[in-house]
Motif scaffolding. Sequence first.
Motif, PDB file in Angstrom:
ATOM      1  N   SER A   1       9.739  -7.500   2.878  1.00 50.03           N
ATOM      2  CA  SER A   1       9.788  -8.918   2.529  1.00 50.03           C
ATOM      3  C   SER A   1       8.626  -9.603   3.227  1.00 50.03           C
ATOM      4  CB  SER A   1      11.123  -9.524   2.983  1.00 50.03           C
ATOM      5  OG  SER A   1      11.091 -10.928   2.959  1.00 50.03           O
ATOM      6  N   GLU A   2       7.727 -10.207   2.456  1.00 50.83           N
ATOM      7  CA  GLU A   2       6.543 -10.830   3.053  1.00 50.83           C
ATOM      8  C   GLU A   2       6.942 -12.067   3.850  1.00 50.83           C
ATOM      9  OE1 GLU A   2       2.511 -11.060   1.036  1.00 50.83           O
ATOM     10  OE2 GLU A   2       3.148 -13.165   0.917  1.00 50.83           O
ATOM     11  N   GLU A   3       6.558 -12.077   5.120  1.00 48.30           N
ATOM     12  CA  GLU A   3       6.892 -13.185   6.012  1.00 48.30           C
ATOM     13  C   GLU A   3       5.619 -13.919   6.393  1.00 48.30           C
ATOM     14  OE1 GLU A   3      10.003 -14.119   6.878  1.00 48.30           O
ATOM     15  OE2 GLU A   3      10.597 -12.585   5.407  1.00 48.30           O
TER      16      GLU A   3
ATOM     17  N   GLY B   1       0.782  -1.223   0.000  1.00 50.00           N
ATOM     18  CA  GLY B   1       0.000   0.000   0.000  1.00 50.00           C
ATOM     19  C   GLY B   1       0.812   1.270   0.000  1.00 50.00           C
ATOM     20  N   GLU B   2       2.148   1.164   0.047  1.00 51.12           N
ATOM     21  CA  GLU B   2       2.973   2.382   0.046  1.00 51.12           C
ATOM     22  C   GLU B   2       2.856   3.077  -1.311  1.00 51.12           C
ATOM     23  OE1 GLU B   2       7.411   3.506   1.528  1.00 51.12           O
ATOM     24  OE2 GLU B   2       7.319   2.263  -0.284  1.00 51.12           O
ATOM     25  N   THR B   3       2.349   4.298  -1.313  1.00 46.64           N
ATOM     26  CA  THR B   3       2.207   5.075  -2.528  1.00 46.64           C
ATOM     27  C   THR B   3       3.455   5.909  -2.762  1.00 46.64           C
ATOM     28  OG1 THR B   3       1.250   6.974  -1.386  1.00 46.64           O
ATOM     29  CG2 THR B   3      -0.277   5.237  -2.128  1.00 46.64           C
ATOM     30  N   GLU B   4       3.535   6.492  -3.941  1.00 50.84           N
ATOM     31  CA  GLU B   4       4.661   7.380  -4.218  1.00 50.84           C
ATOM     32  C   GLU B   4       4.606   8.586  -3.279  1.00 50.84           C
ATOM     33  OE1 GLU B   4       8.244   7.898  -6.019  1.00 50.84           O
ATOM     34  OE2 GLU B   4       6.868   6.218  -6.302  1.00 50.84           O
TER      35      GLU B   4
ATOM     36  N   TYR C   1      -2.733  -8.300   3.694  1.00 51.82           N
ATOM     37  CA  TYR C   1      -2.400  -7.338   2.653  1.00 51.82           C
ATOM     38  C   TYR C   1      -1.860  -8.056   1.422  1.00 51.82           C
ATOM     39  CZ  TYR C   1      -2.249  -3.997   6.607  1.00 51.82           C
ATOM     40  OH  TYR C   1      -2.534  -3.245   7.716  1.00 51.82           O
ATOM     41  N   GLU C   2      -2.027  -7.410   0.285  1.00 53.31           N
ATOM     42  CA  GLU C   2      -1.388  -7.881  -0.941  1.00 53.31           C
ATOM     43  C   GLU C   2      -0.039  -7.189  -1.090  1.00 53.31           C
ATOM     44  OE1 GLU C   2      -2.012  -7.744  -5.809  1.00 53.31           O
ATOM     45  OE2 GLU C   2      -3.607  -7.017  -4.465  1.00 53.31           O
ATOM     46  N   ASP C   3       0.977  -7.964  -1.378  1.00 57.26           N
ATOM     47  CA  ASP C   3       2.324  -7.411  -1.592  1.00 57.26           C
ATOM     48  C   ASP C   3       2.331  -6.725  -2.961  1.00 57.26           C
ATOM     49  OD1 ASP C   3       4.993  -6.796  -1.549  1.00 57.26           O
ATOM     50  OD2 ASP C   3       5.712  -8.867  -1.558  1.00 57.26           O
ATOM     51  N   ASP C   4       1.813  -5.498  -2.994  1.00 59.23           N
ATOM     52  CA  ASP C   4       1.447  -4.872  -4.266  1.00 59.23           C
ATOM     53  C   ASP C   4       2.465  -3.873  -4.811  1.00 59.23           C
ATOM     54  OD1 ASP C   4       1.074  -3.011  -2.306  1.00 59.23           O
ATOM     55  OD2 ASP C   4      -0.986  -2.472  -2.855  1.00 59.23           O
ATOM     56  N   VAL C   5       3.575  -3.670  -4.128  1.00 58.73           N
ATOM     57  CA  VAL C   5       4.601  -2.774  -4.657  1.00 58.73           C
ATOM     58  C   VAL C   5       5.600  -3.612  -5.448  1.00 58.73           C
ATOM     59  CG1 VAL C   5       6.370  -1.058  -4.108  1.00 58.73           C
ATOM     60  CG2 VAL C   5       4.316  -1.229  -2.676  1.00 58.73           C
ATOM     61  N   PRO C   6       5.756  -3.373  -6.755  1.00 61.41           N
ATOM     62  CA  PRO C   6       6.669  -4.179  -7.578  1.00 61.41           C
ATOM     63  C   PRO C   6       8.099  -4.147  -7.039  1.00 61.41           C
ATOM     64  CG  PRO C   6       5.254  -2.813  -8.957  1.00 61.41           C
ATOM     65  CD  PRO C   6       5.040  -2.353  -7.556  1.00 61.41           C
ATOM     66  N   GLU C   7       8.814  -5.241  -7.248  1.00 61.89           N
ATOM     67  CA  GLU C   7      10.175  -5.352  -6.722  1.00 61.89           C
ATOM     68  C   GLU C   7      11.091  -4.257  -7.261  1.00 61.89           C
ATOM     69  OE1 GLU C   7      11.232  -7.317  -4.290  1.00 61.89           O
ATOM     70  OE2 GLU C   7       9.166  -8.038  -4.122  1.00 61.89           O
ATOM     71  N   ASP C   8      10.946  -3.896  -8.540  1.00 61.93           N
ATOM     72  CA  ASP C   8      11.820  -2.861  -9.084  1.00 61.93           C
ATOM     73  C   ASP C   8      11.516  -1.502  -8.454  1.00 61.93           C
ATOM     74  OD1 ASP C   8       9.319  -2.782 -10.360  1.00 61.93           O
ATOM     75  OD2 ASP C   8      10.148  -1.851 -12.163  1.00 61.93           O
ATOM     76  N   VAL C   9      10.261  -1.268  -8.092  1.00 61.34           N
ATOM     77  CA  VAL C   9       9.902  -0.015  -7.414  1.00 61.34           C
ATOM     78  C   VAL C   9      10.472   0.001  -5.996  1.00 61.34           C
ATOM     79  CG1 VAL C   9       7.980   1.396  -6.563  1.00 61.34           C
ATOM     80  CG2 VAL C   9       7.822   0.283  -8.800  1.00 61.34           C
ATOM     81  N   LYS C  10      10.372  -1.136  -5.311  1.00 62.68           N
ATOM     82  CA  LYS C  10      10.969  -1.243  -3.968  1.00 62.68           C
ATOM     83  C   LYS C  10      12.456  -0.903  -4.015  1.00 62.68           C
ATOM     84  CE  LYS C  10       7.981  -5.003  -2.251  1.00 62.68           C
ATOM     85  NZ  LYS C  10       7.970  -6.407  -1.787  1.00 62.68           N
TER      86      LYS C  10
END
Length: 442
Positions: free
Chosen positions: A337-339, A310-313, A348-357
């Motif tokens: 990292s989803e544990e 859910g972290e937005t820009e 929650y859905e792990d919805d922030v793409p890895e490249d964005v992270k």
Amino acid sequence: MKKNQIDIITMGCSKNLVDSEKLMRQFENLGYRCVHDPKRAQGEIAVVNTCGFIDAAKEESINTILEFAEAKNEGRLKQLYVMGCLSQRYREELEETIPEVDKFYGKFNYKQLLNDLGPSAALGDTTTFTERRQESGAGRKLTTPKHYAYIKIAEGCDRRCAYCAIPLITGRHVSRSMEDILQEVEELVADGVKEFQVIEQELTYYGVDLYGKPRIAELISRMADIKGVKWIRLHYAYPNQFPMELLDVMREKPNVCKYLDIALQHISDHMLRQMHRHVTKAETMALIRKIREAVPGITLRTTLLVGFPGETEEDFRELVDFVREVRFERMGAFVYSEEEGTYSATHYEDDVPEDVKQRRLDELMAVQQEISEEIEAAKVGKTFKVIIDRREGDYYVGRTEACSPEVDPEVLIPAEKRQLRTGCFYDVKITDSDEFDLYGEA
């Protein structure tokens, strides 16, 4: 393969290191020779103390186990044991997938390994196993330089941050008694230790379970009064319900370092709610102001988390602005990292793409690098009290009170000009700095 030798391999945090040090002393009391963190299998037996905090740590632990399992298959190792956080959490899965391991232990029952192995043949017949076990109840074999040690004052955590698996591994917060801790400090001082890194998952909660209220300020004050304690440094505070009386101790006791490691994770109210941090942006900002007002010149270290579900820009930009405004002297960051088993993994859905992270992490750390360079450069021309950790090539390597071992910048002093002693304090004038270290002359 060296007879009666046990290789102890410690993964993860300094809290695991303390467990390994206690185990090593008990093994030595049973007649074994212990080697810490060997490059490859050397002894007859290996014990891997694992970390299970995040994916990268779990992967490193598993790879290490597999490396020693291969050594066992090749005949370079007779017995292999695994303990710690990873096997506490995934014991059954590990037993199925890595059968080369003779036995898995959790985080709290690893001392059964002493019974399972028994005394070394090197003891001979003059001392019984029971007698040796009675001797081995206390003490540690330090793996750090002999002038500093980590002091673990509690285990577990009662906080339930949405992303964190630590409570699932360690259980509820359990404080050690104040008397037990102070006795350990006195014993270590008698062995030559001068500097103490006080650690636990959440040190500001220390004593609540035993005494009905936080007693961290009293503990640190009494520790500071022990003759021979030169430096005390505090790690892993929590911003919610921070015990303000601790700041008085830090300000008034000259041997309590003006240094506080306080993990904040984020600043956006949206993210703080999602993370179940039970603190707001306004409360966080007010706390930082109070800390810096109460303890002038304090070094603040924090850890931040990017890419949480859910972290937005906009949330991230708020975090970057926060780092620029507060200007932490020390800061680390990691990507979400989803544990499994945590609130965020199940809700929650792990919805922030890895490249964005990764982009956010890189940007945040680049901002902090600029800040850190400016803060360190401002020290040039000033003189600081420095403890010498080691000699490395042409330099002695030391630290100021603003630097914790292994994670913070160091002070490099040319060895050609003057001979210095490891574990001793010197006044050092800073002559230069770079993004990682300071340079100075004693």
